[in-house]
Design a protein around this motif. Structure first.
Motif, PDB file in Angstrom:
ATOM      1  N   ALA A   1      -4.400   0.094  -7.302  1.00  0.00           N
ATOM      2  CA  ALA A   1      -3.545  -0.425  -8.366  1.00  0.00           C
ATOM      3  C   ALA A   1      -4.283  -0.418  -9.707  1.00  0.00           C
ATOM      4  CB  ALA A   1      -3.087  -1.840  -8.027  1.00  0.00           C
ATOM      5  N   PHE A   2      -5.582  -0.754  -9.659  1.00  0.00           N
ATOM      6  CA  PHE A   2      -6.371  -0.741 -10.895  1.00  0.00           C
ATOM      7  C   PHE A   2      -6.488   0.680 -11.452  1.00  0.00           C
ATOM      8  CE2 PHE A   2     -10.350  -0.829 -13.311  1.00  0.00           C
ATOM      9  CZ  PHE A   2     -10.120  -1.936 -14.123  1.00  0.00           C
ATOM     10  N   LYS A   3      -6.604   1.644 -10.535  1.00  0.00           N
ATOM     11  CA  LYS A   3      -6.694   3.045 -10.946  1.00  0.00           C
ATOM     12  C   LYS A   3      -5.385   3.516 -11.601  1.00  0.00           C
ATOM     13  CE  LYS A   3      -7.370   7.680  -8.970  1.00  0.00           C
ATOM     14  NZ  LYS A   3      -8.356   8.138  -9.968  1.00  0.00           N
ATOM     15  N   GLY A   4      -4.253   3.018 -11.132  1.00  0.00           N
ATOM     16  CA  GLY A   4      -2.965   3.478 -11.641  1.00  0.00           C
ATOM     17  C   GLY A   4      -2.349   2.597 -12.700  1.00  0.00           C
ATOM     18  N   ARG A   5      -3.159   1.663 -13.274  1.00  0.00           N
ATOM     19  CA  ARG A   5      -2.580   0.727 -14.246  1.00  0.00           C
ATOM     20  C   ARG A   5      -2.156   1.414 -15.537  1.00  0.00           C
ATOM     21  NH1 ARG A   5      -7.912   0.758 -14.922  1.00  0.00           N
ATOM     22  NH2 ARG A   5      -8.832   0.317 -16.977  1.00  0.00           N
ATOM     23  N   ARG A   6      -2.682   2.626 -15.860  1.00  0.00           N
ATOM     24  CA  ARG A   6      -2.336   3.311 -17.109  1.00  0.00           C
ATOM     25  C   ARG A   6      -1.239   4.372 -16.914  1.00  0.00           C
ATOM     26  NH1 ARG A   6      -5.875   1.862 -21.003  1.00  0.00           N
ATOM     27  NH2 ARG A   6      -7.917   1.073 -20.361  1.00  0.00           N
ATOM     28  N   LEU A   7      -0.668   4.450 -15.721  1.00  0.00           N
ATOM     29  CA  LEU A   7       0.402   5.417 -15.475  1.00  0.00           C
ATOM     30  C   LEU A   7       1.662   5.019 -16.239  1.00  0.00           C
ATOM     31  CD1 LEU A   7      -0.032   5.999 -11.632  1.00  0.00           C
ATOM     32  CD2 LEU A   7      -0.652   7.575 -13.473  1.00  0.00           C
ATOM     33  N   PRO A   8       2.526   6.000 -16.582  1.00  0.00           N
ATOM     34  CA  PRO A   8       3.770   5.700 -17.335  1.00  0.00           C
ATOM     35  C   PRO A   8       4.830   5.054 -16.453  1.00  0.00           C
ATOM     36  CG  PRO A   8       3.688   8.024 -16.817  1.00  0.00           C
ATOM     37  CD  PRO A   8       2.365   7.470 -16.369  1.00  0.00           C
ATOM     38  N   ASP A   9       4.486   3.846 -15.949  1.00  0.00           N
ATOM     39  CA  ASP A   9       5.393   3.111 -15.062  1.00  0.00           C
ATOM     40  C   ASP A   9       6.093   2.034 -15.874  1.00  0.00           C
ATOM     41  OD1 ASP A   9       6.723   1.842 -13.053  1.00  0.00           O
ATOM     42  OD2 ASP A   9       4.935   1.091 -12.022  1.00  0.00           O
TER      43      ASP A   9
ATOM     44  N   MET B   1      -3.152  -8.998  -5.714  1.00  0.00           N
ATOM     45  CA  MET B   1      -4.269  -8.798  -4.786  1.00  0.00           C
ATOM     46  C   MET B   1      -5.505  -9.578  -5.235  1.00  0.00           C
ATOM     47  SD  MET B   1      -3.221  -6.997  -2.263  1.00  0.00           S
ATOM     48  CE  MET B   1      -1.657  -7.851  -2.432  1.00  0.00           C
ATOM     49  N   LEU B   2      -5.703  -9.674  -6.548  1.00  0.00           N
ATOM     50  CA  LEU B   2      -6.844 -10.441  -7.052  1.00  0.00           C
ATOM     51  C   LEU B   2      -6.676 -11.925  -6.708  1.00  0.00           C
ATOM     52  CD1 LEU B   2      -9.449 -10.307  -8.721  1.00  0.00           C
ATOM     53  CD2 LEU B   2      -8.069 -10.750 -10.759  1.00  0.00           C
ATOM     54  N   LEU B   3      -5.469 -12.451  -6.870  1.00  0.00           N
ATOM     55  CA  LEU B   3      -5.206 -13.845  -6.500  1.00  0.00           C
ATOM     56  C   LEU B   3      -5.443 -14.082  -5.021  1.00  0.00           C
ATOM     57  CD1 LEU B   3      -1.957 -14.593  -8.562  1.00  0.00           C
ATOM     58  CD2 LEU B   3      -4.226 -15.583  -8.923  1.00  0.00           C
TER      59      LEU B   3
ATOM     60  N   GLY C   1      -8.754  -8.491   4.206  1.00  0.00           N
ATOM     61  CA  GLY C   1      -9.522  -8.424   2.974  1.00  0.00           C
ATOM     62  C   GLY C   1      -9.773  -6.989   2.532  1.00  0.00           C
ATOM     63  N   CYS C   2     -10.070  -6.117   3.490  1.00  0.00           N
ATOM     64  CA  CYS C   2     -10.289  -4.696   3.164  1.00  0.00           C
ATOM     65  C   CYS C   2      -9.001  -4.048   2.642  1.00  0.00           C
ATOM     66  CB  CYS C   2     -10.801  -3.951   4.393  1.00  0.00           C
ATOM     67  SG  CYS C   2     -12.487  -4.384   4.848  1.00  0.00           S
ATOM     68  N   LEU C   3      -7.867  -4.355   3.290  1.00  0.00           N
ATOM     69  CA  LEU C   3      -6.591  -3.809   2.815  1.00  0.00           C
ATOM     70  C   LEU C   3      -6.284  -4.296   1.400  1.00  0.00           C
ATOM     71  CD1 LEU C   3      -4.246  -4.116   5.946  1.00  0.00           C
ATOM     72  CD2 LEU C   3      -5.257  -2.044   4.993  1.00  0.00           C
ATOM     73  N   ALA C   4      -6.536  -5.593   1.153  1.00  0.00           N
ATOM     74  CA  ALA C   4      -6.284  -6.133  -0.186  1.00  0.00           C
ATOM     75  C   ALA C   4      -7.193  -5.472  -1.216  1.00  0.00           C
ATOM     76  CB  ALA C   4      -6.498  -7.648  -0.183  1.00  0.00           C
ATOM     77  N   LEU C   5      -8.449  -5.201  -0.839  1.00  0.00           N
ATOM     78  CA  LEU C   5      -9.388  -4.553  -1.756  1.00  0.00           C
ATOM     79  C   LEU C   5      -8.961  -3.116  -2.058  1.00  0.00           C
ATOM     80  CD1 LEU C   5     -12.035  -4.759  -3.321  1.00  0.00           C
ATOM     81  CD2 LEU C   5     -13.236  -4.002  -1.251  1.00  0.00           C
ATOM     82  N   ILE C   6      -8.480  -2.395  -1.028  1.00  0.00           N
ATOM     83  CA  ILE C   6      -8.002  -1.026  -1.239  1.00  0.00           C
ATOM     84  C   ILE C   6      -6.794  -1.019  -2.179  1.00  0.00           C
ATOM     85  CG2 ILE C   6      -6.908   0.953  -0.098  1.00  0.00           C
ATOM     86  CD1 ILE C   6      -8.648   0.287   2.370  1.00  0.00           C
TER      87      ILE C   6
ATOM     88  N   LEU D   1       0.832  -1.210   0.000  1.00  0.00           N
ATOM     89  CA  LEU D   1       0.000   0.000   0.000  1.00  0.00           C
ATOM     90  C   LEU D   1       0.866   1.259   0.000  1.00  0.00           C
ATOM     91  CD1 LEU D   1      -2.895   1.131   0.186  1.00  0.00           C
ATOM     92  CD2 LEU D   1      -2.699   1.005   2.680  1.00  0.00           C
ATOM     93  N   ALA D   2       1.923   1.260   0.809  1.00  0.00           N
ATOM     94  CA  ALA D   2       2.846   2.407   0.833  1.00  0.00           C
ATOM     95  C   ALA D   2       3.527   2.583  -0.517  1.00  0.00           C
ATOM     96  CB  ALA D   2       3.891   2.195   1.936  1.00  0.00           C
TER      97      ALA D   2
END
Length: 593
Positions: free
Chosen positions: A492-500, A512-514, A482-487, A401-402
């Motif tokens: 992560a889903f929100k940032g999947r299109r970042l130039p990383d 996290m999905l696994l 479970g809540c931490l994994a969902l967050i 998360l950090a």
């Protein structure tokens, strides 16, 4: 029934129906030749049941002598009262004195009677040999049948000891009518018939006794069935056989008086006498209960120690778990060494820099906790696996998360973003706060109501396993993780299109999905499962969680460090970001045109 291919097909279907049925007792009312074929098939198909035999085959010497008849199960039967026909044995033996029986004459020419002088080259026989083969069951029935017909004729023709009043002309129906009304004694046997034409003489109850050392079975009379429906069995025989017969006659959750139902059994096969332990046939009152850690033998003549049941180290499932855990430990240590050598490189910084060692430490602890689920739990320390896993996995997720906050804020160039959000980009503080909540929950769990070793008494076994008596703490631990994994998944889903360049957000999404899918599958399985493999399922769930993060989040960075060193450069990251925004700018210009 002929023993041909069609018969074999029908037999196979019949035996499959019996195997798939919950019935524990089979009433086999048929001829002895049919019973022989069916029981041979039962032995061949390994169908073990309690068989109730009709009088046609319950005393059959041929069937009882079948090899492996004991594999078919217990056999009880009903036969007509067995008594010796008065004078019949003497008559048979007297036939050897100048017999006129042609069949017997011919046999005696081949096998002469034994005398003081041996007959050279030929087998001799004793005068009593034929008498020893008298079937008392069948011979006595024939004897009674002749007596009944005689009594029916006497009544029909109104005969006394000297003469008959009526004519000898009569119909068969007239004789049958008189036979149904007979009521007289033959020696010590009372003979009469009910309204259906069945004799009121009762039956003997027989049991086929099998031996561990001999083929076949010995047929022994164990009781009698009276015409009024009363069954009489000697007490010691009843106690020796009750465990085998109660399931056949009382197949329900309610056991007979003096018995209690054991929930681990099916039907009433596990109705165990709650007062019977060691028993002496010589004295019906000499009966004492077995201890809680013992059970009575099949014959109820001794108490046997129950078997301790737990997941041993040498069980195949345990070996697999230990091998996977050891593999995970080795890989984690290798990753830690690799990250330490390349600490200042972009690939290591992409997984949190120095925070990745905290993540690796938590994964290492998770792999080590797998070993706490094996072997026999003897003290509370053996049952800390699940609460401690809650702490170490929360530590792992908080590191991720950090890392996500670093990625999202690092690529966010919005100057209007609130300063309080930027303050979240303090990895150590974030990890401490998030993990501290789970530490408080798990430590409270271990202090207030920790999992403890429990013994579950079975019919012949004692199951040793850790029992979680507080479902509330267990649920709180799982829900929090479970809540931490969902967050993490949503960020992560929100940032999947970042130039990383290293696709951190996408890889975290997968890990996290696994994790969430695996625990959704595990929870109902864990709550409904019982037996010695339940701890193995817990260990497998922990291993899956650790491996999902190890390979999805950290392994790709090791691959870049070892095999794609050109990507592990600051210039490669800068070039990737520049090209990303250049493509974005071209796309915008093209839209305006």
């Amino acid at each position: 029934m002929t023993n041909n291919s069609r018969t074999q097909t029908e037999l196979t279907e019949l035996l499959e129906k019996i195997k798939n049925s919950s019935a524990e007792a089979i009433i086999l009312f048929t001829k002895d030749t049919n019973a022989e074929i069916i029981l041979e098939a039962a032995i061949r198909h390994k169908v073990n049941r309690t068989w109730i035999a009709s009088d046609a085959w319950s005393s059959s010497p041929k069937i009882s002598a079948m090899p492996d008849i004991k594999l078919a199960g217990e056999v009880f039967g009903f036969i007509f009262k067995q008594k010796e026909v008065p004078g019949f044995k003497d008559h048979v033996m007297s036939m050897f004195n100048g017999t006129e029986n042609a069949l017997l004459k011919d046999y005696l020419t081949q096998n002469p009677l034994c005398s003081n002088q041996s007959v050279e080259g030929r087998q001799c026989l004793k005068p009593s040999f034929l008498a020893s083969y008298i079937d008392q069951d069948e011979s006595y029935r024939i004897y009674l049948a002749v007596q009944v017909i005689g009594e029916g004729l006497r009544r029909l023709l109104k005969c006394d000891t000297h003469q008959c009043e009526h004519s000898s002309k009569f119909t068969a129906s007239e004789l049958l009518s008189e036979i149904q009304r007979v009521n007289f004694n033959v020696n010590t046997t009372h003979v009469s018939f009910n309204s259906d034409g069945d004799p009121r003489m009762g039956y003997d109850i027989v049991y086929w006794i099998k031996s561990e050392f001999k083929q076949g079975a010995k047929i022994e009379t164990i009781g009698e069935y009276s015409p009024d429906g009363k069954i009489t069995v000697p007490l010691y025989l009843f106690k020796n056989l009750i465990n085998d017969t109660v399931s056949a006659y009382n197949c329900s959750k309610t056991c007979a008086a003096g018995y209690e139902f054991q929930s681990e059994g099916k039907c009433c096969r596990s109705c165990v006498a709650c007062v019977i332990g060691e028993f002496s046939p010589g004295n019906s009152s000499d009966c004492k209960p077995c201890s809680e850690r013992q059970y009575s033998s099949e014959r109820l003549d001794q108490c046997l120690n129950k078997t301790d049941e737990f997941l041993p180290w040498l069980d195949p499932f345990s070996i697999i778990l230990c091998s996977l855990a050891a593999t995970g430990i080795i890989i984690t240590v290798v990753f830690a060494v690799l990250f330490a050598i390349n600490l200042g490189t972009p690939a290591v910084k992409a997984v949190g820099g120095y925070m990745c060692f905290l993540e690796l430490l938590s994964l290492l602890a998770g792999f080590c906790l797998t070993f706490t689920f094996l072997d026999r739990p003897t003290q509370n320390l053996n049952c800390v696996g699940v609460p401690l896993f809650g702490i170490v996995f929360t530590l792992c997720i908080s590191c991720i998360l950090a890392n996500l906050f670093q990625i999202l804020l690092g690529f966010n160039f919005d100057l209007t973003i609130g300063p309080w959000i930027k303050k979240l980009n303090q990895p150590l503080v974030l990890v401490t706060v998030v993990s501290g909540i789970q530490v408080a929950v798990s430590v409270s769990w271990l202090i207030v109501n920790p999992p403890t070793p429990q013994e579950t008494q079975g019919g012949t076994t004692i199951l040793h396993q850790c029992e979680m008596t507080s479902f509330g703490y267990f649920s709180a631990m799982l829900v929090y993780n479970g809540c931490l994994a969902l967050i993490c998944f949503l960020l992560a889903f929100k940032g999947r299109r970042l130039p990383d360049l290293y696709k951190n957000a996408s890889l975290i999404t997968i890990s996290m999905l696994l994790f969430m899918v695996m625990w959704i599958i595990f929870l109902p399985l864990y709550l409904t499962m019982s037996g010695k493999y339940k701890p193995a399922v817990e260990g497998a769930a922990i291993l899956t969680s650790c491996f999902s993060i190890l390979f999805s989040h950290l392994a790709p960075k090791c691959f870049i460090i070892l095999f794609r060193k050109e990507l592990n450069q600051e210039s490669a990251i800068t070039e990737y970001i520049r090209k990303h925004y250049e493509r974005k700018g071209i796309s915008v210009i093209g839209t305006q045109h």
